[in-house]
Write a protein that holds these residues in place. Structure first.
Motif, PDB file in Angstrom:
ATOM      1  N   ARG A  89      88.474 -14.895  38.527  1.00 51.61           N
ATOM      2  CA  ARG A  89      87.943 -14.575  39.850  1.00 51.61           C
ATOM      3  C   ARG A  89      86.650 -13.809  39.678  1.00 51.61           C
ATOM      4  O   ARG A  89      86.656 -12.649  39.292  1.00 51.61           O
ATOM      5  CB  ARG A  89      88.971 -13.745  40.618  1.00 51.61           C
ATOM      6  N   ALA A  90      85.539 -14.477  39.941  1.00 51.45           N
ATOM      7  CA  ALA A  90      84.226 -13.870  39.725  1.00 51.45           C
ATOM      8  C   ALA A  90      83.650 -13.338  41.023  1.00 51.45           C
ATOM      9  O   ALA A  90      84.143 -13.632  42.117  1.00 51.45           O
ATOM     10  CB  ALA A  90      83.265 -14.893  39.119  1.00 51.45           C
ATOM     11  N   GLY A  91      82.582 -12.558  40.888  1.00 47.44           N
ATOM     12  CA  GLY A  91      81.872 -12.062  42.051  1.00 47.44           C
ATOM     13  C   GLY A  91      80.941 -13.113  42.625  1.00 47.44           C
ATOM     14  O   GLY A  91      81.003 -14.291  42.275  1.00 47.44           O
ATOM     15  N   ASN A  92      80.062 -12.700  43.527  1.00 41.49           N
ATOM     16  CA  ASN A  92      79.083 -13.606  44.131  1.00 41.49           C
ATOM     17  C   ASN A  92      77.924 -13.797  43.162  1.00 41.49           C
ATOM     18  O   ASN A  92      77.156 -12.860  42.915  1.00 41.49           O
ATOM     19  CB  ASN A  92      78.568 -13.023  45.449  1.00 41.49           C
ATOM     20  N   VAL A  93      77.807 -14.997  42.614  1.00 36.49           N
ATOM     21  CA  VAL A  93      76.843 -15.213  41.540  1.00 36.49           C
ATOM     22  C   VAL A  93      75.470 -15.614  42.087  1.00 36.49           C
ATOM     23  O   VAL A  93      75.359 -16.287  43.110  1.00 36.49           O
ATOM     24  CB  VAL A  93      77.329 -16.275  40.540  1.00 36.49           C
ATOM     25  N   ILE A  94      74.425 -15.189  41.358  1.00 34.04           N
ATOM     26  CA  ILE A  94      73.063 -15.598  41.640  1.00 34.04           C
ATOM     27  C   ILE A  94      72.443 -16.061  40.322  1.00 34.04           C
ATOM     28  O   ILE A  94      72.972 -15.779  39.254  1.00 34.04           O
ATOM     29  CB  ILE A  94      72.223 -14.457  42.254  1.00 34.04           C
ATOM     30  N   GLY A  95      71.326 -16.777  40.415  1.00 31.69           N
ATOM     31  CA  GLY A  95      70.672 -17.239  39.200  1.00 31.69           C
ATOM     32  C   GLY A  95      69.786 -18.437  39.473  1.00 31.69           C
ATOM     33  O   GLY A  95      69.911 -19.113  40.502  1.00 31.69           O
ATOM     34  N   GLY A  96      68.898 -18.723  38.547  1.00 33.46           N
ATOM     35  CA  GLY A  96      68.005 -19.866  38.687  1.00 33.46           C
ATOM     36  C   GLY A  96      68.763 -21.174  38.685  1.00 33.46           C
ATOM     37  O   GLY A  96      69.777 -21.316  38.001  1.00 33.46           O
ATOM     38  N   GLY A  97      68.280 -22.141  39.474  1.00 31.18           N
ATOM     39  CA  GLY A  97      68.906 -23.457  39.514  1.00 31.18           C
ATOM     40  C   GLY A  97      69.949 -23.615  40.594  1.00 31.18           C
ATOM     41  O   GLY A  97      70.599 -24.660  40.674  1.00 31.18           O
ATOM     42  N   ASP A  98      70.133 -22.623  41.434  1.00 33.64           N
ATOM     43  CA  ASP A  98      71.093 -22.703  42.540  1.00 33.64           C
ATOM     44  C   ASP A  98      70.347 -23.196  43.777  1.00 33.64           C
ATOM     45  O   ASP A  98      69.501 -22.488  44.311  1.00 33.64           O
ATOM     46  CB  ASP A  98      71.702 -21.320  42.789  1.00 33.64           C
ATOM     47  N   TRP A  99      70.664 -24.406  44.219  1.00 36.05           N
ATOM     48  CA  TRP A  99      69.979 -24.970  45.387  1.00 36.05           C
ATOM     49  C   TRP A  99      70.914 -25.037  46.597  1.00 36.05           C
ATOM     50  O   TRP A  99      70.637 -25.757  47.550  1.00 36.05           O
ATOM     51  CB  TRP A  99      69.471 -26.381  45.073  1.00 36.05           C
ATOM     52  N   GLY A 100      72.022 -24.316  46.573  1.00 38.99           N
ATOM     53  CA  GLY A 100      73.000 -24.383  47.654  1.00 38.99           C
ATOM     54  C   GLY A 100      72.422 -23.928  48.986  1.00 38.99           C
ATOM     55  O   GLY A 100      71.500 -23.107  49.051  1.00 38.99           O
ATOM     56  N   THR A 101      72.955 -24.490  50.058  1.00 39.93           N
ATOM     57  CA  THR A 101      72.576 -24.055  51.405  1.00 39.93           C
ATOM     58  C   THR A 101      73.593 -23.033  51.901  1.00 39.93           C
ATOM     59  O   THR A 101      74.742 -23.014  51.472  1.00 39.93           O
ATOM     60  CB  THR A 101      72.531 -25.252  52.378  1.00 39.93           C
ATOM     61  N   ASP A 102      73.153 -22.179  52.822  1.00 39.29           N
ATOM     62  CA  ASP A 102      73.981 -21.084  53.337  1.00 39.29           C
ATOM     63  C   ASP A 102      74.456 -20.189  52.206  1.00 39.29           C
ATOM     64  O   ASP A 102      75.573 -19.667  52.225  1.00 39.29           O
ATOM     65  CB  ASP A 102      75.178 -21.620  54.140  1.00 39.29           C
ATOM     66  N   ARG A 103      73.592 -20.031  51.206  1.00 40.35           N
ATOM     67  CA  ARG A 103      73.821 -19.080  50.119  1.00 40.35           C
ATOM     68  C   ARG A 103      72.617 -18.149  50.124  1.00 40.35           C
ATOM     69  O   ARG A 103      71.477 -18.604  50.217  1.00 40.35           O
ATOM     70  CB  ARG A 103      73.972 -19.795  48.772  1.00 40.35           C
ATOM     71  N   VAL A 126      79.176  -6.243  52.326  1.00 39.04           N
ATOM     72  CA  VAL A 126      78.971  -5.816  50.935  1.00 39.04           C
ATOM     73  C   VAL A 126      79.701  -6.793  50.012  1.00 39.04           C
ATOM     74  O   VAL A 126      80.870  -7.129  50.248  1.00 39.04           O
ATOM     75  CB  VAL A 126      79.501  -4.389  50.712  1.00 39.04           C
ATOM     76  N   ARG A 127      79.006  -7.252  48.948  1.00 40.40           N
ATOM     77  CA  ARG A 127      79.580  -8.215  48.030  1.00 40.40           C
ATOM     78  C   ARG A 127      79.307  -7.793  46.576  1.00 40.40           C
ATOM     79  O   ARG A 127      78.315  -7.111  46.298  1.00 40.40           O
ATOM     80  CB  ARG A 127      78.971  -9.607  48.258  1.00 40.40           C
ATOM     81  N   PRO A 128      80.177  -8.247  45.647  1.00 43.15           N
ATOM     82  CA  PRO A 128      79.963  -7.939  44.223  1.00 43.15           C
ATOM     83  C   PRO A 128      79.005  -8.946  43.580  1.00 43.15           C
ATOM     84  O   PRO A 128      79.402  -9.847  42.845  1.00 43.15           O
ATOM     85  CB  PRO A 128      81.379  -8.044  43.646  1.00 43.15           C
ATOM     86  N   TRP A 129      77.710  -8.801  43.845  1.00 42.44           N
ATOM     87  CA  TRP A 129      76.702  -9.722  43.325  1.00 42.44           C
ATOM     88  C   TRP A 129      76.565  -9.570  41.810  1.00 42.44           C
ATOM     89  O   TRP A 129      76.637  -8.469  41.275  1.00 42.44           O
ATOM     90  CB  TRP A 129      75.349  -9.460  43.974  1.00 42.44           C
ATOM     91  N   ARG A 227      65.321 -11.720  37.217  1.00 42.47           N
ATOM     92  CA  ARG A 227      65.425 -12.918  36.384  1.00 42.47           C
ATOM     93  C   ARG A 227      65.580 -14.171  37.239  1.00 42.47           C
ATOM     94  O   ARG A 227      65.066 -15.239  36.899  1.00 42.47           O
ATOM     95  CB  ARG A 227      66.600 -12.787  35.412  1.00 42.47           C
ATOM     96  N   THR A 228      66.278 -14.049  38.353  1.00 43.68           N
ATOM     97  CA  THR A 228      66.453 -15.196  39.245  1.00 43.68           C
ATOM     98  C   THR A 228      65.134 -15.591  39.894  1.00 43.68           C
ATOM     99  O   THR A 228      64.769 -16.772  39.945  1.00 43.68           O
ATOM    100  CB  THR A 228      67.502 -14.872  40.321  1.00 43.68           C
ATOM    101  N   VAL A 229      64.399 -14.615  40.396  1.00 44.96           N
ATOM    102  CA  VAL A 229      63.105 -14.893  41.019  1.00 44.96           C
ATOM    103  C   VAL A 229      62.120 -15.419  39.983  1.00 44.96           C
ATOM    104  O   VAL A 229      61.379 -16.388  40.241  1.00 44.96           O
ATOM    105  CB  VAL A 229      62.563 -13.641  41.722  1.00 44.96           C
ATOM    106  N   ASP A 230      62.102 -14.823  38.797  1.00 39.07           N
ATOM    107  CA  ASP A 230      61.203 -15.289  37.740  1.00 39.07           C
ATOM    108  C   ASP A 230      61.491 -16.738  37.375  1.00 39.07           C
ATOM    109  O   ASP A 230      60.569 -17.528  37.140  1.00 39.07           O
ATOM    110  CB  ASP A 230      61.336 -14.408  36.496  1.00 39.07           C
ATOM    111  N   TRP A 231      62.780 -17.105  37.302  1.00 39.54           N
ATOM    112  CA  TRP A 231      63.160 -18.484  36.962  1.00 39.54           C
ATOM    113  C   TRP A 231      62.570 -19.459  37.966  1.00 39.54           C
ATOM    114  O   TRP A 231      61.988 -20.488  37.606  1.00 39.54           O
ATOM    115  CB  TRP A 231      64.687 -18.593  36.947  1.00 39.54           C
ATOM    116  N   ASN A 232      62.704 -19.122  39.257  1.00 39.11           N
ATOM    117  CA  ASN A 232      62.205 -20.002  40.296  1.00 39.11           C
ATOM    118  C   ASN A 232      60.679 -20.069  40.298  1.00 39.11           C
ATOM    119  O   ASN A 232      60.101 -21.133  40.562  1.00 39.11           O
ATOM    120  CB  ASN A 232      62.732 -19.567  41.656  1.00 39.11           C
TER     121      ASN A 232
END
Length: 241
Positions: A89-103, A126-129, A227-232
């Motif tokens: 059970r993971a938290g709310n993940v972020i990262g480069g390459g995620d093109w999901g909508t309503d995320r 509040v979420r565990p990002w 790192r996520t913004v830099d990736w994009n």
């Protein structure tokens, strides 16, 4: 219907395939941090907390937890433990390459790239990002242990979330992404956000994974955002990602 069919019956199909394939020794079934019953509490959820979920996604993932436990108890604990099955059970993940909508983060990056403000649905939730590589490293550690001689000892449920205190509200994270993006990135609230039911606070206690698996997050939230913004940004310049 698609949500229940995919999450529950899809998991049944997978575990039936495992049961009929003698070479499989370990399974890591990834569910979500939203399998826990919403108790309106600020206390971080532990693996032993009650399962629940008021929406189809959350409740179907909680059902996958029950399904996994059923297969473990019915077929593998009682028959020599030839397969070690754990859930993660993971938290709310972020990262480069995620093109999901309503995320949140993909929505932010699309809006900022188009020169539009991002509109927040539930700014105070509040979420565990965490960066996506954090739980992935946890899954690998868990799989290694499942494959070992003590595999049945770790064949259970595990949380893989950020360090306690590193959670953030939707609004805070959006502002962090806007700051990392720069160029006049703007964040606004959706005036109709109150019409949607959202869990107010969701936190994970990952001390069990830290103490028993030796796993812990390596990046704080700000580094994960950077790192996520830099990736994009690198992708937009044609870099080979």
């Amino acid at each position: 219907v698609d949500t229940w069919a995919t999450n529950v019956q899809g998991s049944v199909n997978l575990l039936e395939a495992v049961r009929r394939q003698s070479s499989v020794r370990a399974v890591v079934m990834v569910t979500t941090d939203k399998v826990y019953e919403d108790s309106d509490s600020t206390v971080p959820h532990r693996e032993s907390d009650r399962l629940g979920g008021h929406d189809p996604y959350s409740s179907s993932k909680a059902a996958v937890e029950l399904l996994s436990s059923s297969y473990r108890q019915s077929y593998w604990f009682s028959q020599g433990g030839e397969v070690s099955l754990a859930t993660a059970r993971a938290g709310n993940v972020i990262g480069g390459g995620d093109w999901g909508t309503d995320r949140l983060v993909p929505d932010c990056l699309r809006a900022f790239g188009d020169g539009r403000p991002v509109v927040l649905r539930s700014p105070m939730s509040v979420r565990p990002w965490q960066h996506v590589l954090e739980p992935l490293s946890g899954y690998i550690v868990l799989a290694e242990r499942l494959m070992g001689s003590e595999g049945q000892d770790v064949a259970s449920a595990w949380n893989f979330g950020p360090v306690l205190g590193d959670e953030a509200s939707v609004a805070d994270l959006a502002e962090m992404v806007a700051a990392a993006w720069g160029d006049g990135a703007e964040v606004v609230d959706d005036p109709d956000s109150g019409q949607i039911r959202e869990t107010a606070i969701l936190r994970l206690d990952s001390s069990r994974a830290r103490n028993l698996l030796g796993w812990s997050p390596r990046w704080g939230l700000m580094e994960a955002v950077d790192r996520t913004v830099d990736w994009n940004r690198e992708l937009s310049t044609g870099s080979d990602m």
